[in-house]
Design a protein around this motif. Structure first.
Motif, PDB file in Angstrom:
ATOM      1  N   THR A 284      -4.212  10.112   6.044  1.00 12.80           N
ATOM      2  CA  THR A 284      -3.588   9.395   4.927  1.00 12.80           C
ATOM      3  C   THR A 284      -2.124   9.110   5.211  1.00 12.80           C
ATOM      4  OG1 THR A 284      -5.075  10.529   3.404  1.00 12.80           O
ATOM      5  CG2 THR A 284      -3.155   9.455   2.438  1.00 12.80           C
ATOM      6  N   CYS A 285      -1.712   7.897   4.848  1.00 10.32           N
ATOM      7  CA  CYS A 285      -0.309   7.485   4.979  1.00 10.32           C
ATOM      8  C   CYS A 285       0.592   8.455   4.226  1.00 10.32           C
ATOM      9  CB  CYS A 285      -0.165   6.063   4.423  1.00 10.32           C
ATOM     10  SG  CYS A 285       1.552   5.493   4.286  1.00 10.32           S
ATOM     11  N   LEU A 286       1.799   8.674   4.743  1.00  9.58           N
ATOM     12  CA  LEU A 286       2.746   9.558   4.080  1.00  9.58           C
ATOM     13  C   LEU A 286       3.290   8.970   2.785  1.00  9.58           C
ATOM     14  CD1 LEU A 286       4.897  10.851   7.096  1.00  9.58           C
ATOM     15  CD2 LEU A 286       2.997  12.002   5.951  1.00  9.58           C
ATOM     16  N   LEU A 287       3.197   7.643   2.634  1.00  9.07           N
ATOM     17  CA  LEU A 287       3.892   6.979   1.525  1.00  9.07           C
ATOM     18  C   LEU A 287       2.972   6.285   0.530  1.00  9.07           C
ATOM     19  CD1 LEU A 287       6.590   5.499   3.878  1.00  9.07           C
ATOM     20  CD2 LEU A 287       6.904   7.432   2.357  1.00  9.07           C
ATOM     21  N   CYS A 288       1.677   6.192   0.847  1.00 10.38           N
ATOM     22  CA  CYS A 288       0.725   5.595  -0.089  1.00 10.38           C
ATOM     23  C   CYS A 288      -0.651   6.190   0.185  1.00 10.38           C
ATOM     24  CB  CYS A 288       0.705   4.068   0.033  1.00 10.38           C
ATOM     25  SG  CYS A 288      -0.043   3.446   1.563  1.00 10.38           S
ATOM     26  N   GLN A 332       7.818  14.954  -2.111  1.00 14.53           N
ATOM     27  CA  GLN A 332       8.634  13.976  -2.834  1.00 14.53           C
ATOM     28  C   GLN A 332       7.776  12.826  -3.368  1.00 14.53           C
ATOM     29  OE1 GLN A 332      11.299  15.911  -3.372  1.00 14.53           O
ATOM     30  NE2 GLN A 332      12.644  14.150  -3.121  1.00 14.53           N
ATOM     31  N   ILE A 333       6.852  12.350  -2.550  1.00 10.90           N
ATOM     32  CA  ILE A 333       5.985  11.255  -2.979  1.00 10.90           C
ATOM     33  C   ILE A 333       5.073  11.721  -4.110  1.00 10.90           C
ATOM     34  CG2 ILE A 333       4.145   9.679  -2.270  1.00 10.90           C
ATOM     35  CD1 ILE A 333       6.920   8.937  -1.221  1.00 10.90           C
ATOM     36  N   HIS A 334       4.567  12.935  -4.001  1.00  3.97           N
ATOM     37  CA  HIS A 334       3.723  13.493  -5.060  1.00  3.97           C
ATOM     38  C   HIS A 334       4.482  13.553  -6.388  1.00  3.97           C
ATOM     39  CE1 HIS A 334       0.867  16.117  -7.142  1.00  3.97           C
ATOM     40  NE2 HIS A 334       1.908  16.862  -7.481  1.00  3.97           N
ATOM     41  N   LEU A 335       5.762  13.935  -6.317  1.00  8.29           N
ATOM     42  CA  LEU A 335       6.589  14.045  -7.523  1.00  8.29           C
ATOM     43  C   LEU A 335       7.224  12.710  -7.915  1.00  8.29           C
ATOM     44  CD1 LEU A 335       8.416  17.420  -6.747  1.00  8.29           C
ATOM     45  CD2 LEU A 335       6.451  17.058  -8.241  1.00  8.29           C
ATOM     46  N   LYS A 336       6.988  11.672  -7.080  1.00  4.66           N
ATOM     47  CA  LYS A 336       7.564  10.331  -7.303  1.00  4.66           C
ATOM     48  C   LYS A 336       9.091  10.402  -7.330  1.00  4.66           C
ATOM     49  CE  LYS A 336       3.546   8.797 -10.013  1.00  4.66           C
ATOM     50  NZ  LYS A 336       2.926  10.118 -10.174  1.00  4.66           N
ATOM     51  N   ASP A 347       6.179   5.433 -11.274  1.00 12.69           N
ATOM     52  CA  ASP A 347       5.080   5.127 -10.364  1.00 12.69           C
ATOM     53  C   ASP A 347       5.608   4.942  -8.950  1.00 12.69           C
ATOM     54  OD1 ASP A 347       5.832   2.265  -9.938  1.00 12.69           O
ATOM     55  OD2 ASP A 347       5.319   2.112 -12.063  1.00 12.69           O
ATOM     56  N   ARG A 348       4.691   4.922  -7.997  1.00 11.39           N
ATOM     57  CA  ARG A 348       5.069   4.870  -6.581  1.00 11.39           C
ATOM     58  C   ARG A 348       5.654   3.522  -6.190  1.00 11.39           C
ATOM     59  NH1 ARG A 348       0.573   8.107  -2.932  1.00 11.39           N
ATOM     60  NH2 ARG A 348       0.765  10.142  -3.963  1.00 11.39           N
ATOM     61  N   LYS A 349       5.205   2.444  -6.836  1.00 14.96           N
ATOM     62  CA  LYS A 349       5.713   1.118  -6.476  1.00 14.96           C
ATOM     63  C   LYS A 349       7.202   1.013  -6.743  1.00 14.96           C
ATOM     64  CE  LYS A 349       1.431  -1.520  -6.958  1.00 14.96           C
ATOM     65  NZ  LYS A 349       0.749  -2.652  -7.653  1.00 14.96           N
ATOM     66  N   HIS A 354      12.770   1.132  -4.759  1.00 13.40           N
ATOM     67  CA  HIS A 354      14.094   1.760  -4.762  1.00 13.40           C
ATOM     68  C   HIS A 354      14.506   2.206  -3.360  1.00 13.40           C
ATOM     69  CE1 HIS A 354      17.254   4.747  -5.602  1.00 13.40           C
ATOM     70  NE2 HIS A 354      16.530   5.589  -4.880  1.00 13.40           N
ATOM     71  N   VAL A 355      13.570   2.860  -2.663  1.00 10.91           N
ATOM     72  CA  VAL A 355      13.883   3.373  -1.319  1.00 10.91           C
ATOM     73  C   VAL A 355      14.233   2.231  -0.370  1.00 10.91           C
ATOM     74  CG1 VAL A 355      12.955   4.572   0.688  1.00 10.91           C
ATOM     75  CG2 VAL A 355      12.490   5.463  -1.598  1.00 10.91           C
ATOM     76  N   LYS A 356      13.479   1.129  -0.453  1.00 13.57           N
ATOM     77  CA  LYS A 356      13.742  -0.010   0.422  1.00 13.57           C
ATOM     78  C   LYS A 356      15.075  -0.671   0.087  1.00 13.57           C
ATOM     79  CE  LYS A 356       9.032  -1.325   1.719  1.00 13.57           C
ATOM     80  NZ  LYS A 356       7.985  -2.376   1.650  1.00 13.57           N
TER      81      LYS A 356
END
Length: 423
Positions: A284-288, A332-336, A347-349, A354-356
């Motif tokens: 699984t991807c680290l980010l999605c 971090q991704i789990h906690l958004k 949400d993740r989107k 924001h990160v980008k």
């Protein structure tokens, strides 16, 4: 450790999991009331005992489910209440009703909690004592080489370590329970799973089926060849549930004996022997939630879809640093939460946007370089299996290299265990 950190138990990718409950012993033990001689057998009569405390003595124990050893806790306070009455140790509360519900003004009740330093220290000591015993048990299970058990799905009989047995289930039948280093009471866990299969019950969804063939096809097609992380019955088999929100559980990489595909000791059961997978499990991807069968493909996906270059970001880091990086990103991704500034999103989107926009792909060492990230965020995170030092392969057959990594890993495990026990 920062108080605002959010902790959670073992997760499975794409599954929502409740907070783990603190362990309770299944062994029957006599326990007398803290204020009288009424006796109960715990844990069977725990509810009756707590009701007695409230109805007869107006006593409430706060967060009773978080007490590692309730009988020992009760015995301690029974001795202390001989020296002083309840108001001396407890918070006194005034309610407008009696225990039976009859209305009455300013009735006194007593709350025994860890607000009292003595109570807090007691709970901590009980937890430490229980944890020491559990770590000893886990160490035995890791080192014992006399584990004899027939495979759940074929006639192969393991005569080595428990890790070797679990490795057989994974390699031959694509049945992944968890990494052996994250488990405890493996014997009971395997027996529990065997009882489900013997009862023609799906291990994951617990549905009942007419025969083994139908059950086998259901588990294969539905991807149910795993345990359900939402099933609280499995909590007692994961060491992290006993450690809770203090420090990570022991982590190491023991050598696992490889089973020869042509091993003559395997007399396959026709009902189960064909249950193998040509296609391995997904990474699984680290980010999605995107998955791939090949590690290189998942790296390529992250670069194309997320503009995140994992290999470049971790260049020059050793194996353990990369493990912590992956577990930190997963958390971090789990906690958004942003990987750099900890800003939280709905949400993740929005998080990825924001990160980008802020170019917050840069990972700050003071955030990820913590002992807690030796322990995987997700139990089934196969991304971790492909991590290795830049100048070596994790899957090296060099016996000296494996011994070296085992030694390093055991050292880290010991340090983390001591950190837990002295917390």
């Amino acid at each position: 450790m920062a108080l605002d950190k959010e902790f959670f138990g073992p997760l499975t990718l794409h599954q929502k999991v409740e907070e783990p409950s603190i362990f309770k012993s299944d062994e029957a033990e006599d326990c007398a009331c803290v204020l009288c001689e009424q006796k109960y057998v715990l844990p069977k009569s725990e509810k009756d005992m707590l009701t007695h405390f409230f109805m007869e003595h107006r006593l409430v124990i706060a967060d009773v489910n978080q007490i590692a050893d309730l009988p020992a806790y009760v015995r301690y306070w029974k001795s202390r209440f001989k020296d002083h009455d309840q108001p001396y140790f407890c918070t006194t509360m005034l309610l407008d009703s009696k225990p039976d519900g009859t209305k009455s003004k300013n009735e006194e009740y007593f709350l025994l909690s860890d607000v009292l330093p003595e109570d807090k220290e007691l709970r901590s000591n009980l937890r430490q004592s229980k944890l020491e015993k559990l770590l000893d048990r886990q160490a035995f299970e890791r080192e014992d080489k006399n584990y004899i058990k027939e495979c759940l799905f074929c006639r192969y009989v393991s005569k080595d370590t428990r890790a070797s047995y679990l490795n057989h289930l994974y390699e031959k039948h694509n049945f992944h329970i968890a990494k052996s280093d994250n488990l405890i009471f493996v014997d009971d866990l395997v027996d529990f799973l065997a009882s489900k299969l013997e009862g023609l019950q799906c291990i994951y969804c617990e549905g009942l089926f007419k025969d083994r063939t139908i059950l086998k096809e259901h588990m294969r097609k539905k991807g149910h060849k795993r345990i359900n992380p939402n099933n609280k019955s499995y909590d007692k088999f994961f060491i992290v549930n006993y450690i809770g929100d203090t420090k990570p559980a022991q982590k190491s990489y023991p050598k696992v004996k490889k089973i020869d595909d042509n091993d003559s000791t395997i007399d396959s059961d026709p009902e189960w022997s064909e249950w193998t997978e040509e296609n391995g499990p997904l990474i699984t991807c680290l980010l999605c939630e995107h998955t791939e069968m090949e590690y290189e493909n998942i790296l390529d996906h992250m670069e194309r879809q997320h503009e995140f270059y994992f290999t470049k970001s971790t260049a020059g880091m050793d194996f353990y640093q990369k493990v912590k990086i992956v577990n930190y990103i997963r958390r971090q991704i789990h906690l958004k939460q942003c990987l750099s500034c900890d800003t939280k999103f709905d949400d993740r989107k929005n998080l990825e946007k924001h990160v980008k926009e802020t170019n917050h792909w840069t990972l700050r060492k003071e955030k990820w370089d913590q002992p807690e990230y030796y322990f995987p965020t997700y139990e089934d995170d196969l991304f971790l299996c492909f991590i290795h030092d830049d100048d070596e392969s994790w899957w090296s057959n060099d016996e000296q290299e494996v011994d070296k990594r085992n030694s390093m890993s055991d050292s880290i495990s010991k340090e983390m265990a001591m950190a837990v026990l002295t917390e």
